[in-house]
Design a protein around this motif. Structure first.
Motif, PDB file in Angstrom:
ATOM      1  N   SER A 157       0.716  -1.203   0.008  1.00  0.00           N
ATOM      2  CA  SER A 157       0.076  -0.084  -0.096  1.00  0.00           C
ATOM      3  C   SER A 157       0.931   1.227  -0.025  1.00  0.00           C
ATOM      4  CB  SER A 157      -1.109   0.137   1.218  1.00  0.00           C
ATOM      5  OG  SER A 157      -0.228  -0.275   2.480  1.00  0.00           O
ATOM      6  N   THR A 158       2.260   1.276   0.542  1.00  0.00           N
ATOM      7  CA  THR A 158       3.209   2.283   0.612  1.00  0.00           C
ATOM      8  C   THR A 158       3.439   2.687  -1.017  1.00  0.00           C
ATOM      9  OG1 THR A 158       3.856   1.760   2.670  1.00  0.00           O
ATOM     10  CG2 THR A 158       5.108   3.281   1.285  1.00  0.00           C
ATOM     11  N   ILE A 159       3.594   1.563  -1.758  1.00  0.00           N
ATOM     12  CA  ILE A 159       4.137   1.700  -3.077  1.00  0.00           C
ATOM     13  C   ILE A 159       3.003   2.278  -3.935  1.00  0.00           C
ATOM     14  CG2 ILE A 159       4.712   0.450  -5.194  1.00  0.00           C
ATOM     15  CD1 ILE A 159       6.838   0.936  -3.053  1.00  0.00           C
ATOM     16  N   GLU A 160       1.749   1.520  -3.619  1.00  0.00           N
ATOM     17  CA  GLU A 160       0.455   2.255  -4.257  1.00  0.00           C
ATOM     18  C   GLU A 160       0.282   3.666  -4.121  1.00  0.00           C
ATOM     19  OE1 GLU A 160      -2.476  -0.486  -3.040  1.00  0.00           O
ATOM     20  OE2 GLU A 160      -2.090  -1.886  -4.377  1.00  0.00           O
ATOM     21  N   ALA A 161       0.535   4.199  -2.768  1.00  0.00           N
ATOM     22  CA  ALA A 161       0.304   5.668  -2.205  1.00  0.00           C
ATOM     23  C   ALA A 161       1.409   6.464  -3.039  1.00  0.00           C
ATOM     24  CB  ALA A 161       0.373   5.834  -0.823  1.00  0.00           C
ATOM     25  N   LEU A 162       2.518   5.917  -3.247  1.00  0.00           N
ATOM     26  CA  LEU A 162       3.420   6.662  -3.788  1.00  0.00           C
ATOM     27  C   LEU A 162       3.285   6.933  -5.215  1.00  0.00           C
ATOM     28  CD1 LEU A 162       6.444   7.989  -3.630  1.00  0.00           C
ATOM     29  CD2 LEU A 162       7.367   5.614  -3.828  1.00  0.00           C
ATOM     30  N   GLU A 163       2.728   5.735  -5.864  1.00  0.00           N
ATOM     31  CA  GLU A 163       2.340   5.827  -7.214  1.00  0.00           C
ATOM     32  C   GLU A 163       1.307   7.192  -7.374  1.00  0.00           C
ATOM     33  OE1 GLU A 163       1.012   1.887  -7.941  1.00  0.00           O
ATOM     34  OE2 GLU A 163       3.295   1.214  -8.797  1.00  0.00           O
ATOM     35  N   ARG A 164       0.331   7.093  -6.422  1.00  0.00           N
ATOM     36  CA  ARG A 164      -0.508   7.976  -6.573  1.00  0.00           C
ATOM     37  C   ARG A 164      -0.071   9.448  -6.385  1.00  0.00           C
ATOM     38  NH1 ARG A 164      -3.231   4.419  -3.155  1.00  0.00           N
ATOM     39  NH2 ARG A 164      -2.899   5.712  -1.249  1.00  0.00           N
ATOM     40  N   GLY A 177       7.985  14.531  -1.938  1.00  0.00           N
ATOM     41  CA  GLY A 177       9.219  14.206  -1.115  1.00  0.00           C
ATOM     42  C   GLY A 177       9.099  12.718  -0.657  1.00  0.00           C
ATOM     43  N   VAL A 178      10.144  11.978  -0.773  1.00  0.00           N
ATOM     44  CA  VAL A 178      10.264  10.471  -0.078  1.00  0.00           C
ATOM     45  C   VAL A 178      11.146  10.736   0.863  1.00  0.00           C
ATOM     46  CG1 VAL A 178      10.513   8.020  -0.500  1.00  0.00           C
ATOM     47  CG2 VAL A 178       9.195   9.545  -2.109  1.00  0.00           C
ATOM     48  N   VAL A 179      10.803  10.185   2.027  1.00  0.00           N
ATOM     49  CA  VAL A 179      11.787  10.045   3.387  1.00  0.00           C
ATOM     50  C   VAL A 179      12.015   8.618   3.652  1.00  0.00           C
ATOM     51  CG1 VAL A 179      12.484  10.799   5.704  1.00  0.00           C
ATOM     52  CG2 VAL A 179      11.164  12.353   4.064  1.00  0.00           C
ATOM     53  N   ALA A 267      11.963  16.426  -7.907  1.00  0.00           N
ATOM     54  CA  ALA A 267      12.877  17.086  -8.672  1.00  0.00           C
ATOM     55  C   ALA A 267      13.798  16.194  -9.462  1.00  0.00           C
ATOM     56  CB  ALA A 267      13.319  18.182  -8.162  1.00  0.00           C
ATOM     57  N   ARG A 268      14.370  15.140  -8.820  1.00  0.00           N
ATOM     58  CA  ARG A 268      15.025  14.391  -9.595  1.00  0.00           C
ATOM     59  C   ARG A 268      14.340  13.169 -10.125  1.00  0.00           C
ATOM     60  NH1 ARG A 268      19.019  12.077  -5.062  1.00  0.00           N
ATOM     61  NH2 ARG A 268      19.947  11.202  -6.770  1.00  0.00           N
ATOM     62  N   SER A 269      13.172  12.839  -9.838  1.00  0.00           N
ATOM     63  CA  SER A 269      12.386  11.844 -10.616  1.00  0.00           C
ATOM     64  C   SER A 269      10.805  11.676 -10.137  1.00  0.00           C
ATOM     65  CB  SER A 269      13.107  10.377 -10.390  1.00  0.00           C
ATOM     66  OG  SER A 269      12.292   9.115 -11.057  1.00  0.00           O
ATOM     67  N   ARG A 270      10.110  11.315 -11.165  1.00  0.00           N
ATOM     68  CA  ARG A 270       8.585  11.304 -10.802  1.00  0.00           C
ATOM     69  C   ARG A 270       8.140   9.595 -10.672  1.00  0.00           C
ATOM     70  NH1 ARG A 270       5.933  15.688  -9.421  1.00  0.00           N
ATOM     71  NH2 ARG A 270       4.314  14.303  -9.122  1.00  0.00           N
ATOM     72  N   ASP A 271       9.345   8.962 -11.197  1.00  0.00           N
ATOM     73  CA  ASP A 271       8.988   7.526 -11.322  1.00  0.00           C
ATOM     74  C   ASP A 271       9.046   6.903  -9.747  1.00  0.00           C
ATOM     75  OD1 ASP A 271      10.483   4.501 -11.122  1.00  0.00           O
ATOM     76  OD2 ASP A 271       9.356   4.725 -12.904  1.00  0.00           O
ATOM     77  N   PRO A 272       7.849   6.147  -9.098  1.00  0.00           N
ATOM     78  CA  PRO A 272       7.802   6.039  -7.808  1.00  0.00           C
ATOM     79  C   PRO A 272       8.935   5.117  -7.468  1.00  0.00           C
ATOM     80  CG  PRO A 272       5.911   4.921  -9.093  1.00  0.00           C
ATOM     81  CD  PRO A 272       6.729   5.933 -10.054  1.00  0.00           C
ATOM     82  N   LEU A 273       9.328   4.010  -8.347  1.00  0.00           N
ATOM     83  CA  LEU A 273      10.428   3.104  -7.653  1.00  0.00           C
ATOM     84  C   LEU A 273      11.824   3.674  -7.722  1.00  0.00           C
ATOM     85  CD1 LEU A 273       8.982  -0.229  -9.175  1.00  0.00           C
ATOM     86  CD2 LEU A 273       8.736   0.647  -6.884  1.00  0.00           C
ATOM     87  N   GLU A 274      12.023   4.506  -8.822  1.00  0.00           N
ATOM     88  CA  GLU A 274      13.231   5.117  -8.595  1.00  0.00           C
ATOM     89  C   GLU A 274      13.309   6.168  -7.684  1.00  0.00           C
ATOM     90  OE1 GLU A 274      15.987   7.792 -11.815  1.00  0.00           O
ATOM     91  OE2 GLU A 274      13.888   7.313 -12.336  1.00  0.00           O
ATOM     92  N   LEU A 275      12.329   7.155  -7.251  1.00  0.00           N
ATOM     93  CA  LEU A 275      12.232   7.725  -6.317  1.00  0.00           C
ATOM     94  C   LEU A 275      12.473   7.296  -4.927  1.00  0.00           C
ATOM     95  CD1 LEU A 275      11.765  10.855  -5.735  1.00  0.00           C
ATOM     96  CD2 LEU A 275       9.483  10.668  -5.562  1.00  0.00           C
ATOM     97  N   LEU A 276      11.959   6.016  -4.806  1.00  0.00           N
ATOM     98  CA  LEU A 276      12.371   5.205  -3.532  1.00  0.00           C
ATOM     99  C   LEU A 276      13.582   4.730  -3.365  1.00  0.00           C
ATOM    100  CD1 LEU A 276      10.816   4.116  -1.027  1.00  0.00           C
ATOM    101  CD2 LEU A 276      10.358   2.016  -2.339  1.00  0.00           C
ATOM    102  N   HIS A 277      14.196   4.227  -4.497  1.00  0.00           N
ATOM    103  CA  HIS A 277      15.371   3.964  -4.532  1.00  0.00           C
ATOM    104  C   HIS A 277      16.425   5.039  -4.288  1.00  0.00           C
ATOM    105  CE1 HIS A 277      18.956   1.529  -5.652  1.00  0.00           C
ATOM    106  NE2 HIS A 277      19.149   2.599  -6.628  1.00  0.00           N
TER     107      HIS A 277
END
Length: 299
Positions: A157-164, A177-179, A267-277
């Motif tokens: 559900s965290t990944i799904e929220a990040l996608e939203r 922002g992803v912390v 600002a660096r990426s809007r791809d959810p998995l890349e942003l998390l990485h």
């Protein structure tokens, strides 16, 4: 419109009275209403559910019988029912209403009635209480979406929220922002004090994370000792302040627990998995600097 069944039996209507008695004995909730929501008939079960009598319910509107947060949905339902046809006369919906023992859920099967010209003359609905089923579904959904130990959202559900958050529905795209928060020392704590103490530390950190985020931000646990915050804050100073507040909430945690915090922004990426990485990489850099004795930097 006249009710198809009288609410009081009169001479010469014995068959109708018997049918009325039969309908009143049914446990299902039965209601007839016009397309504007005006109730024209209910059986005793329906009236009892609403803590009133059939005579008092007739003339009320469905919009008056549901909680305020269901009025808009009820209006939309009536508009949808108006589109039913003789070839497809039935629609099912679930709603919520006040009962003697509190708010309860109902499932209604709505069947439109038509005259010879195919014009809708009203709707007959048969309802049943599905409170226990809805509660079971909600519990199952919560188990599927939340981490059992901390109560936070789980990885899926965290990944799904990040996608939203990262899928723009507005222009310009809102910032994200992803912390990434990693609890250091959990294995040592589990080995020396036991998993019960380690679990308490995880729950305490989860509560601390929830305490420092703003309304509308998202907190999830994505691994054994890994947590993620998704926020609309992308200002570097604000994110650094958030990291400090997270560390301040560790005051009550047992040693050797500490945290490493890193972040990345859209600002660096809007791809959810890349942003998390990217946030994970920033966190790992902080961990490495701390181990080497150098000043930690979150990004």
């Amino acid at each position: 419109m006249d009710s198809p069944l009288p609410h009081a039996c009169t001479s010469g209507l014995t068959g109708t009275c018997e049918f009325r008695t039969l309908v009143d004995e049914l446990p299902e909730l039965i209601c007839r209403f016009d397309l504007d929501g005006t109730v024209t008939f209910v059986n005793r079960s329906c009236a009892t559910f609403h803590q009133t009598t059939p005579r008092e319910m007739v003339g009320q509107r469905l919009q008056e019988l549901v909680p305020d947060d269901f009025v808009e949905q009820t209006v939309a339902l009536l508009e949808s029912l108006a589109q039913l046809t003789p070839d497809a006369p039935t629609q099912v919906n679930i709603t919520r209403a006040d009962a003697a023992d509190g708010l309860r859920w109902q499932e209604w099967t709505n069947t439109a009635l038509f005259d010879a010209a195919g014009i809708i003359t009203g709707v007959i609905s048969i309802g049943r209480d599905v409170t226990e089923r809805v509660a079971a579904e909600q519990r199952a959904r919560r188990r599927a979406e939340h981490d059992e130990l901390t109560g936070l959202h789980n990885r899926r559900s965290t990944i799904e929220a990040l996608e939203r958050f990262t899928t723009p529905t507005l222009e310009p795209s809102p910032p994200v922002g992803v912390v990434f928060v990693d609890m250091d020392g959990l294995k040592v704590l589990n080995d020396t004090e036991g998993h019960r103490v380690g679990d308490e530390a995880l729950r305490s950190l989860a509560q601390g994370l929830q305490a420092v985020v703003r309304s509308g931000d998202f907190v999830g646990r994505i691994g054994g000792d890994e947590f993620v915050l998704v926020t609309s804050t992308t200002d570097e100073a604000a994110l650094a302040g958030l990291a400090r507040r997270i560390e301040q909430h560790l005051g009550g945690l047992p040693r050797p627990i500490s945290v490493s915090v890193g972040w990345a922004t859209s600002a660096r990426s809007r791809d959810p998995l890349e942003l998390l990485h990217l946030a994970d990489q920033a966190m790992y850099a902080v961990k490495q600097r701390r181990r080497s004795g150098r000043p930690a930097a979150s990004r």
